[in-house]
Scaffold this active site. Structure first.
Site, PDB file in Angstrom:
ATOM      1  N   ASN A  45       0.827  -1.217   0.000  1.00 24.09           N
ATOM      2  CA  ASN A  45       0.000   0.000   0.000  1.00 24.09           C
ATOM      3  C   ASN A  45       0.859   1.263   0.000  1.00 24.09           C
ATOM      4  O   ASN A  45       0.353   2.364   0.217  1.00 24.09           O
ATOM      5  CB  ASN A  45      -0.909   0.019   1.225  1.00 24.09           C
ATOM      6  CG  ASN A  45      -1.822  -1.182   1.280  1.00 24.09           C
ATOM      7  OD1 ASN A  45      -2.442  -1.533   0.285  1.00 24.09           O
ATOM      8  ND2 ASN A  45      -1.897  -1.825   2.431  1.00 24.09           N
ATOM      9  N   HIS A 131     -13.951  -1.445   6.175  1.00 21.66           N
ATOM     10  CA  HIS A 131     -12.784  -2.140   6.727  1.00 21.66           C
ATOM     11  C   HIS A 131     -13.072  -2.754   8.103  1.00 21.66           C
ATOM     12  O   HIS A 131     -13.864  -2.199   8.883  1.00 21.66           O
ATOM     13  CB  HIS A 131     -11.647  -1.114   6.851  1.00 21.66           C
ATOM     14  CG  HIS A 131     -10.320  -1.703   7.177  1.00 21.66           C
ATOM     15  ND1 HIS A 131      -9.798  -1.690   8.448  1.00 21.66           N
ATOM     16  CD2 HIS A 131      -9.397  -2.307   6.385  1.00 21.66           C
ATOM     17  CE1 HIS A 131      -8.598  -2.251   8.430  1.00 21.66           C
ATOM     18  NE2 HIS A 131      -8.334  -2.629   7.192  1.00 21.66           N
ATOM     19  N   GLU A 178     -15.826   4.337   3.491  1.00 19.10           N
ATOM     20  CA  GLU A 178     -14.460   4.639   3.055  1.00 19.10           C
ATOM     21  C   GLU A 178     -14.556   5.503   1.808  1.00 19.10           C
ATOM     22  O   GLU A 178     -15.560   5.447   1.106  1.00 19.10           O
ATOM     23  CB  GLU A 178     -13.711   3.336   2.722  1.00 19.10           C
ATOM     24  CG  GLU A 178     -13.555   2.450   3.927  1.00 19.10           C
ATOM     25  CD  GLU A 178     -12.851   1.121   3.616  1.00 19.10           C
ATOM     26  OE1 GLU A 178     -12.034   1.071   2.680  1.00 19.10           O
ATOM     27  OE2 GLU A 178     -13.143   0.147   4.314  1.00 19.10           O
ATOM     28  N   SER A 182     -10.924  -0.572   0.302  1.00 19.05           N
ATOM     29  CA  SER A 182      -9.598  -1.188   0.351  1.00 19.05           C
ATOM     30  C   SER A 182      -9.485  -2.454  -0.481  1.00 19.05           C
ATOM     31  O   SER A 182      -8.404  -2.755  -0.973  1.00 19.05           O
ATOM     32  CB  SER A 182      -9.207  -1.475   1.798  1.00 19.05           C
ATOM     33  OG  SER A 182     -10.127  -2.371   2.384  1.00 19.05           O
ATOM     34  N   ASP A 207     -13.315   7.063   5.982  1.00 14.74           N
ATOM     35  CA  ASP A 207     -11.959   6.546   6.127  1.00 14.74           C
ATOM     36  C   ASP A 207     -11.241   6.711   4.776  1.00 14.74           C
ATOM     37  O   ASP A 207     -11.623   6.091   3.791  1.00 14.74           O
ATOM     38  CB  ASP A 207     -12.038   5.068   6.537  1.00 14.74           C
ATOM     39  CG  ASP A 207     -10.685   4.454   6.808  1.00 14.74           C
ATOM     40  OD1 ASP A 207      -9.661   5.036   6.407  1.00 14.74           O
ATOM     41  OD2 ASP A 207     -10.657   3.360   7.420  1.00 14.74           O
ATOM     42  N   HIS A 210      -7.106   4.821   1.643  1.00 17.62           N
ATOM     43  CA  HIS A 210      -6.579   4.573   0.288  1.00 17.62           C
ATOM     44  C   HIS A 210      -6.795   5.748  -0.657  1.00 17.62           C
ATOM     45  O   HIS A 210      -6.492   5.645  -1.839  1.00 17.62           O
ATOM     46  CB  HIS A 210      -7.213   3.300  -0.279  1.00 17.62           C
ATOM     47  CG  HIS A 210      -6.934   2.106   0.568  1.00 17.62           C
ATOM     48  ND1 HIS A 210      -5.758   1.395   0.483  1.00 17.62           N
ATOM     49  CD2 HIS A 210      -7.646   1.540   1.576  1.00 17.62           C
ATOM     50  CE1 HIS A 210      -5.777   0.427   1.383  1.00 17.62           C
ATOM     51  NE2 HIS A 210      -6.903   0.490   2.054  1.00 17.62           N
ATOM     52  N   LYS A 241       0.075   4.133   4.636  1.00 15.14           N
ATOM     53  CA  LYS A 241      -0.080   3.693   3.243  1.00 15.14           C
ATOM     54  C   LYS A 241       0.674   4.652   2.328  1.00 15.14           C
ATOM     55  O   LYS A 241       1.888   4.640   2.339  1.00 15.14           O
ATOM     56  CB  LYS A 241      -1.550   3.473   2.950  1.00 15.14           C
ATOM     57  CG  LYS A 241      -1.963   2.194   3.705  1.00 15.14           C
ATOM     58  CD  LYS A 241      -3.389   1.823   3.741  1.00 15.14           C
ATOM     59  CE  LYS A 241      -3.506   0.546   4.579  1.00 15.14           C
ATOM     60  NZ  LYS A 241      -4.843   0.318   5.108  1.00 15.14           N
TER      61      LYS A 241
HETATM   62  C1  LIG Z   1      -5.212  -0.200   6.453  1.00 12.49           C
HETATM   63  C2  LIG Z   1      -6.538   0.335   6.816  1.00 12.49           C
HETATM   64  C3  LIG Z   1      -6.818   0.719   8.118  1.00 12.49           C
HETATM   65  C4  LIG Z   1      -5.872   0.477   9.242  1.00 12.49           C
HETATM   66  O1  LIG Z   1      -4.807   1.342   9.215  1.00 12.49           O
HETATM   67  P1  LIG Z   1      -3.433   0.891   9.926  1.00 12.49           P
HETATM   68  O2  LIG Z   1      -2.688   2.146  10.084  1.00 12.49           O
HETATM   69  O3  LIG Z   1      -2.808  -0.081   8.987  1.00 12.49           O
HETATM   70  O4  LIG Z   1      -3.816   0.249  11.219  1.00 12.49           O
HETATM   71  C5  LIG Z   1      -8.045   1.292   8.375  1.00 12.49           C
HETATM   72  N1  LIG Z   1      -8.951   1.462   7.399  1.00 12.49           N
HETATM   73  C6  LIG Z   1      -8.717   1.079   6.137  1.00 12.49           C
HETATM   74  C7  LIG Z   1      -9.758   1.299   5.109  1.00 12.49           C
HETATM   75  C8  LIG Z   1      -7.507   0.497   5.803  1.00 12.49           C
HETATM   76  O5  LIG Z   1      -7.286   0.095   4.563  1.00 12.49           O
END
Ligand SMILES: *Cc1c(COP(=O)(O)O)cnc(C)c1O
Length: 401
Positions: A45, A131, A178, A182, A207, A210, A241
């Site tokens: 990522n 997620h 999101e 993801s 969220d 990505h 990421k």
């Molecule tokens: C990776 C991810 C997380 C978690 O983030 P980390 O910093 O890896 O714990 C939360 N939400 C989504 C959509 C993700 O892809």
């Protein structure tokens, strides 16, 4: 030997769901070293290739020289360093909000934020493909949980209506989604989600794990691309990421952040992230937001365009995630193993990360890939995944499930 544990492991193996760790012996990059060989990596990522950049390596070393390696205590005890505050101010400016709060991971952010805002009188409504961190957080909150089919606005509207009817005016209703999903790489209809939540007096948490770094002006994400910074109550994200470092954050109004400082348990009861890491992440946000970030995004776009041109796919997603839907769990595992055999790392994603029968290869592109690596990948994929174009488009066309 505990028989029940052994039986459970055998059950996982029989269902094709057994997971194993893979050891990486080099920094992240488009080419990584495993114990027995090198492999071309299409699974990270680290979309802009920043995790091993000269700039961030230097920033981490400088951060350690300034602050040492550990924070010493939680933020509310004596672990609140100037580096954390600078990171939060930088994130707030980047996300167009009054304030921001950093956590030790994105997962910890979700687990802190949702239960701080919602309790058993309240309602949390999530997109079905949210997620795991968001789902776990909603469960932990004790709120009534409602799920709407992926991106299905009409179903969401009905859930908002019934939440308002069944629960009193004093209850909070939080909608969770999101910006870029993801596992499918597709986008949420954010403008419509904002309008609906405003109409029903609900809060919206998006969220951007990505989206940030990849989309929007200065890589500020899909919310910024649509000019919705002031209309999304909670902009969540991760530093791990496209930003290439580690940690999570939420950007919101000053009063929202004050409430989270007072109530988010994963923030209060956990040692602060190393200040050196916060220092490094601040530099990462600055790189992403300035010309170096623009150049990296341009390169990422070019790499995505090259992939889709070679694979002859016509419905590319906006982001760097390309899911190839295989369906059967064992078949997805076999395809992944065959690619690994040929020198390409693309993991199969299975239940419970995605629904049963939608196992897939989740391939991610980065600004760090070279054209030759993409050409090689597509030529092997054409061999291994019959109907490659259709496998890509199946995900893009999935639509409301
Ligand atoms: C990776 C991810 C997380 C978690 O983030 P980390 O910093 O890896 O714990 C939360 N939400 C989504 C959509 C993700 O892809």
């Amino acid at each position: 030997m505990d028989l029940s544990i052994q039986n459970e492991l055998e059950g996982l193996a029989d269902a094709g769901l057994y997971r194993r760790l893979r050891t990486v012996c080099s920094p992240q990059g488009s080419l990584i070293r495993l114990p027995d060989r090198e492999i071309i990596n299409f699974s990270s990522n680290d979309y802009l290739g920043l995790s091993n950049s000269d700039e961030l390596r230097a920033a981490m070393i400088e951060g350690v020289q300034r602050y040492g390696v550990g924070a010493g205590a939680s933020r509310l005890v004596c672990g609140n360093h100037a580096a954390h505050e600078e990171l939060e101010q930088t994130l707030a400016r980047f996300k167009g909000t009054e304030a921001a709060l950093a956590f030790s991971s994105g997962y910890a952010t979700a687990l802190g934020v949702i239960p701080a805002l919602c309790g058993k009188e309240d309602v949390v409504i999530l997109d079905k493909l949210s997620h795991a961190s968001l789902i776990d957080a909603a469960r932990l909150s004790g709120a009534t949980i409602r799920i709407f089919p992926h991106n299905h606005l009409e179903k969401l509207r009905r859930l908002l209506e019934s939440a308002r009817e069944k629960h009193g005016a004093g209850t909070r209703v939080l909608v969770v989604t999101e910006s870029i999903f993801s596992m499918d790489g597709d986008a949420a209809p954010l403008l419509e989600l904002v309008q609906l939540t405003e109409q029903y007096g609900a809060m919206l948490l998006v969220d951007e794990a990505h989206g940030v770094g990849v989309l929007g002006p200065q890589g500020r994400g899909l919310i910024a691309e649509l000019g919705l910074e002031k209309r999304v109550a909670l902009q969540m994200g991760t530093l791990s990421k496209a930003l290439g470092v580690s940690g999570g954050y939420v950007a919101a109004s000053r009063e929202m952040i004050e409430l989270l400082i007072n109530k988010a348990r994963s923030f209060i009861y956990s040692t602060a992230p190393p200040p050196a890491l916060a220092f490094t992440a601040t530099q990462a946000v600055k790189i992403v937001a300035l010309e170096p970030g623009d150049a990296l995004r341009k390169q990422l776009r070019a790499n995505l365009a090259a992939f889709h041109r070679l694979a002859k796919t016509t419905h590319p997603n906006p982001a760097a995630i390309v899911p190839l839907i295989i369906g059967d769990e064992a078949a997805a595992m076999q395809a992944s193993a065959a690619l690994q055999e040929r020198g390409y790392l693309i993991p199969a994603i299975r239940f419970p990360t995605v629904a049963k029968g939608t196992a897939r290869l989740r391939l991610t592109l980065s600004a760090a890939h070279e054209t030759g690596q993409i050409e090689g990948l597509v030529s092997h994929l054409l061999d291994i995944v019959p109907e490659l174009g259709a496998a890509v488009e199946e995900a893009a066309e999935e639509g409301p499930a």
